[in-house]
Design a protein around this motif. Structure first.
Motif, short mmCIF file in Angstrom:
data_model
loop_
_atom_site.label_atom_id
_atom_site.label_comp_id
_atom_site.label_asym_id
_atom_site.label_seq_id
_atom_site.Cartn_x
_atom_site.Cartn_y
_atom_site.Cartn_z
N ASN A 158 37.75 39.61 36.98
CA ASN A 158 39.19 39.90 36.27
C ASN A 158 40.24 38.91 36.14
O ASN A 158 40.92 38.43 35.33
N ASN A 197 44.69 38.09 30.74
CA ASN A 197 44.85 39.36 31.53
C ASN A 197 45.55 39.16 32.91
O ASN A 197 44.92 39.23 33.87
N SER A 221 45.59 41.69 36.12
CA SER A 221 44.40 41.63 37.01
C SER A 221 44.53 40.80 38.15
O SER A 221 43.49 40.27 38.68
N GLN A 263 35.22 38.58 29.15
CA GLN A 263 36.73 39.24 28.57
C GLN A 263 37.01 40.16 29.79
O GLN A 263 36.05 40.67 30.35
N PRO A 264 38.32 40.54 29.95
CA PRO A 264 38.69 41.44 31.17
C PRO A 264 38.28 42.63 30.85
O PRO A 264 37.71 43.26 29.70
#
Length: 385
Positions: free
Chosen positions: A320, A326, A329, A357-358
């Motif tokens: 992440n 993001n 994360s 994607q996160p």
């Protein structure tokens, strides 16, 4: 070719040919070869201080991975002297015999090979190294390995039965017979049963739970792109999938400070991964390591090439940190502080790592649930620990 090696080669070809004869005597010979390989694999006499075997670093009870508490939570392995520590995590040997030999793919990129940097081209090359590695089994040379094997009468009887009465005439030839026997054991169905819950699911013999199914969907989706590196093929239902493409990448793993504090390597040392393979001299591959199989991953921690992460959920969440947009994360859940910097920062494969994607904590837990379904039936009880 040396005469002893020629005899071994001829004998081996004869046995392989005999395997084609259904119900013939070669079945018992194949069983004998596997049994000998297992006996050699577990023989602690084949180390300098007679206290360590292959099975110490590759414990059959934990999917042939490191199972000891060596002061660094099993991140790396102790040597025969009980003091020396390696610098890389001992990988599980399950499904290892299916790793292709070290080679270049159609794009001229390295793939396959053994050890985490592919420096051993084949399984036999890999098996030849630990006996004389000074921080592993530490025997001075292969002649000593052969001499130690000859101390066990049952080993001698089996080797002479399988490879001929002249097998010990030449130490090189005898050593080749020894590692071939261990290879036969590692190529047996015990190491690659393909009987996990996921395999049973593919055969309509197991119904995934809701969380496992969610994790499966995430694994194969463009959201996470896990399958880009952890599938031999891009097809989901490839028969006998090992969940690795056997290629090499730098994903920015931090140094394992706990290991380095104990194994005696200088502060300036950097593990450059693939660049330590004698067949490679391109500095752009520094920090790359071979993508591991995800078979039995849930029971073979710690994780990454240096065992830096203890928990599988941490390992999933680590990715992440690279996904764009993001900012939340950037904390390692095991330490409650930001992820430490990569050991080899200049060659990180950002293009690949930033493709997904996160994912949320729930999605990460679902991925872990799916990864647990890749555990062989014989190790499923370990999931309850």
């Amino acid at each position: 070719m040396h005469s002893s090696r020629q005899r071994i080669f001829t004998r081996t070809i004869g046995l392989l040919g005999a395997l084609l004869v259904v119900g013939g005597p070669a079945v018992s010979e194949a069983d004998e070869r596997e049994a000998l390989g297992e006996a050699l694999f577990t023989d602690t006499n084949l180390s300098l201080n007679r206290n360590q075997s292959c099975s110490n670093c590759h414990d059959p009870n934990v999917a042939f991975s490191e199972g000891r508490n060596d002061g660094v939570v099993g991140a790396v392995s102790l040597g025969d002297d009980g003091v020396s520590l390696g610098d890389r995590n001992a990988p599980s040997l399950t499904y290892a015999s299916l790793v292709p030999s070290f080679q270049r793919n159609e794009d001229d990129n390295p793939l396959g090979g053994f050890f985490r940097d592919g420096r051993a081209t084949t399984l036999l090359d890999q098996l030849a190294e630990p006996f004389t590695n000074p921080i592993e089994m530490a025997l001075p040379d292969i002649a000593t390995v052969v001499a130690r094997v000859r101390e066990t009468p049952s080993h001698v009887v089996s080797l002479e039965s399988l490879y001929g009465t002249h097998v010990f005439d030449d130490p090189d030839g005898a050593f080749q017979a020894i590692i071939e026997s261990i290879a036969a054991f590692e190529q047996s169905a015990r190491f690659s049963p393909f009987d996990s819950k996921y395999d049973r699911y593919l055969k309509d013999q197991y119904a995934l739970t809701q969380e496992e199914e969610l994790g499966r969907v995430f694994f194969f989706s463009q959201l996470t792109n896990c399958h880009r590196c952890h599938l031999l093929d891009t097809k989901e239902f490839t028969a006998e999938e090992t969940f690795t493409n056997h290629r090499y990448h730098n994903i920015g793993i931090p140094q394992n400070n706990a290991v380095r504090a104990q194994n005696g390597l200088p502060p300036t040392y950097t593990d450059t991964g693939l660049l330590q393979n004698p067949a490679i001299d391109d500095p752009l591959v520094a920090g790359q390591f071979r993508v591991p199989s995800l078979r039995n991953v849930a029971v073979t921690g710690p994780y990454m090439h240096n065992g830096v992460f203890n928990d599988l959920l941490t390992t999933v969440l680590f990715y992440n940190k690279y996904t764009l947009g993001n900012p939340d994360s950037q904390i390692n859940p095991e330490t409650a502080i930001p992820w430490r910097p990569a050991e080899v920062p200049d060659t990180i494969d950002y293009e690949r790592l930033r493709t997904g994607q996160p994912i949320s904590s729930r999605q990460a837990r679902a991925l872990v649930a799916f990864l647990k379904t890749l555990t062989d039936r014989q190790y499923e009880a370990l999931l309850e620990r």
